[in-house]
Design an enzyme around this catalytic site. Structure first.
Site, PDB file in Angstrom:
ATOM      1  CB  CYS A 294      28.405 -45.588  36.427  1.00  0.00           C
ATOM      2  SG  CYS A 294      28.368 -47.374  36.424  1.00  0.00           S
ATOM      3  N   PRO A 295      26.034 -46.214  38.757  1.00  0.00           N
ATOM      4  CG  PRO A 295      25.034 -47.910  40.085  1.00  0.00           C
ATOM      5  CD  PRO A 295      25.907 -46.658  40.160  1.00  0.00           C
TER       6      PRO A 295
END
Length: 74
Positions: free
Chosen positions: A13-14
């Site tokens: 992430c992201p």
């Protein structure tokens, strides 16, 4: 019918969401994108992103540690 597959496996992430957004930008309204990721937070993050967008989440599943999202561009 899948118009675009975005392979974000192994990314944290992201980055899966960033790659998904970039992929959606290349599609026309009504086309379908498939996102593949191994990020454990993706289920919550991706559903939240689609909920805030004009896109439609057609399917979200997990199998053997790979999360698959099928999204129709709004």
């Amino acid at each position: 019918m899948i118009n675009l597959t975005v392979d974000a496996k192994g990314l944290a992430c992201p980055m899966p969401l960033v790659k998904a957004k970039k992929g959606m930008d290349t599609l026309e309204s009504g086309q379908i994108m498939e996102l593949l990721t191994t990020d454990k937070g993706a289920m919550k993050d991706f559903q939240a992103w689609v909920g805030k967008s004009k896109h439609e989440l057609l399917e979200a599943r997990e199998a053997q540690g790979v999360f698959t999202f099928i999204v129709k561009k709004g």
